[in-house]
Design an enzyme around this catalytic site. Structure first.
Site, short mmCIF file in Angstrom:
data_model
loop_
_atom_site.label_atom_id
_atom_site.label_comp_id
_atom_site.label_asym_id
_atom_site.label_seq_id
_atom_site.Cartn_x
_atom_site.Cartn_y
_atom_site.Cartn_z
N LYS A 121 -69.38 -126.34 14.99
CA LYS A 121 -70.21 -127.02 16.12
C LYS A 121 -69.78 -128.29 16.29
O LYS A 121 -69.15 -129.16 15.41
CB LYS A 121 -71.61 -126.98 15.71
CG LYS A 121 -72.11 -127.77 14.46
CD LYS A 121 -72.45 -129.17 14.59
CE LYS A 121 -72.60 -130.14 13.58
NZ LYS A 121 -72.16 -131.45 13.35
N PRO A 156 -61.47 -127.09 9.62
CA PRO A 156 -61.24 -128.19 8.90
C PRO A 156 -62.48 -128.50 7.93
O PRO A 156 -63.55 -128.42 8.59
CB PRO A 156 -61.04 -129.39 9.67
CG PRO A 156 -60.59 -128.76 11.02
CD PRO A 156 -61.37 -127.38 11.15
N SER A 164 -71.79 -124.96 6.45
CA SER A 164 -73.03 -124.53 7.21
C SER A 164 -72.89 -123.34 7.80
O SER A 164 -73.50 -122.32 7.76
CB SER A 164 -73.79 -125.71 7.95
OG SER A 164 -73.86 -126.67 7.05
N ASP A 209 -77.91 -128.04 8.72
CA ASP A 209 -77.27 -127.59 9.97
C ASP A 209 -77.30 -126.10 9.75
O ASP A 209 -76.79 -125.42 10.88
CB ASP A 209 -75.85 -128.09 9.82
CG ASP A 209 -75.66 -129.31 10.18
OD1 ASP A 209 -76.66 -129.95 10.70
OD2 ASP A 209 -74.69 -130.02 10.00
#
Ligand code: C5P
Length: 298
Positions: free
Chosen positions: A17, A103, A112, A145
């Protein structure tokens, strides 16, 4: 084991995201911060597969390929499997495989998202026995998240991030995502530093941008003309110490990005471009740690 014989393995993408908007509104009594953020899923992803086997007790194992990460309770995906089994009160042997491409500790919600994909996959293997509200509550207990990562797309998120409202997006975004080599950010530390930077959110330090205009621009496909509405309240706190990220941001803008910002608490930086071809050119110019992505879901 309910329905477990129908499918023994489920594989899911765990999408990255980015935050198109991230304002920190206040510090709460519980130590968390209330946010106003727009999260957006990109096509970059890890692959998470979950297998279940009949077993008289709860056994969880995890393997991670492509990165050195803990494979026990320290890993959020492990805790996701544990939390799901506890919630349904069933024994099973669960094996989770994560092929890591995102990453790490970069503000892209990789951990998450792996946990969210694990929850969705294990639930599917058991025949989705929990309500959506219960699933999202399990996610929220794992991390701020995680609920968003379970839903994905473009969402306005409030509270710790768990209060979601979908946002219509008229066209896909084209992004380049890059992380400067060797730079990592501790999210709790970055949040703690914002308390000082924004005078404990007493209103004396201005923050935020035109949130309503950003939402309209996303809906009517005019983000390029309203690029000044993208915002990340962590940037003045994190970028002075993450000079590689600051430099990437400048380079993306010089390469023609209409906007370039840090994602989350950083230090990943994303640049938005008008076309897919422009992202390819920019990623090539930025080097091997720059990834081309587009919206994963509208
Ligand atoms: O929820 P999560 O475990 O991802 O959060 C990590 C840390 O980030 C929290 O312990 C807290 O210090 C900080 N945080 C916060 N406000 C949020 C989300 C996270 O202060 N909305």
């Amino acid at each position: 084991m309910t329905n477990a014989t129908y499918a023994r393995r489920v594989t899911r993408h765990a999408y990255a995201k980015i935050n198109l908007y991230l304002d920190i509104l206040s510090r709460r009594a519980d130590g968390f911060h209330d946010l106003l953020t727009v999260m957006h899923s990109l096509s970059l992803h890890d692959d998470v597969s979950v297998e279940i086997f009949p077993c008289g007790e709860k056994q969880i194992s995890l393997r991670v390929y492509g990165a050195r990460l803990p494979v026990d309770q320290k890993n959020l995906a492990y805790r996701a499997a544990e939390a799901f089994l506890a919630a349904i009160g069933q024994n099973a042997r669960v094996h989770v495989n994560i092929r890591k491409k995102l990453p790490i500790a970069a503000g892209l919600a990789g951990g998450s998202s792996d946990a969210a994909a694990t929850l969705r996959a294990i639930a599917e293997l058991f025949g989705n026995p929990l309500s959506e509200d219960n699933m999202l509550a399990l996610g929220a207990a794992l991390g701020s998240d995680v609920p968003y990562c379970m839903v994905g797309g473009t969402q306005i998120c409030r509270g710790r991030g768990e209060l979601m409202q979908p946002l219509a997006l008229s066209e896909p975004l084209y992004a380049v995502v890059a992380t400067a080599h060797g730079e990592r950010v501790s999210t709790p530390r970055a949040f703690a530093e914002t308390d000082t930077y924004y005078n404990n959110f007493d209103g004396s330090v201005p923050h935020g941008a035109d949130f309503d205009r950003l939402c309209r621009a996303l809906a009517d496909g005019t983000l390029g003309e309203n690029a000044d509405c993208l915002y990340n309240a962590f940037e003045p706190v994190v970028l002075p110490t993450c000079t590689g990220a600051a430099d990437l941001r400048e380079r993306m803008l010089a390469l023609g990005a209409y906007a370039a910002h840090m994602s989350g608490s950083g230090p990943s930086v994303f640049g938005l471009f008008k076309t897919h071809d422009q992202t390819l050119d920019a990623a090539r110019a930025l080097g091997p740690f720059a990834y081309v992505a587009t919206s994963a879901k509208l």
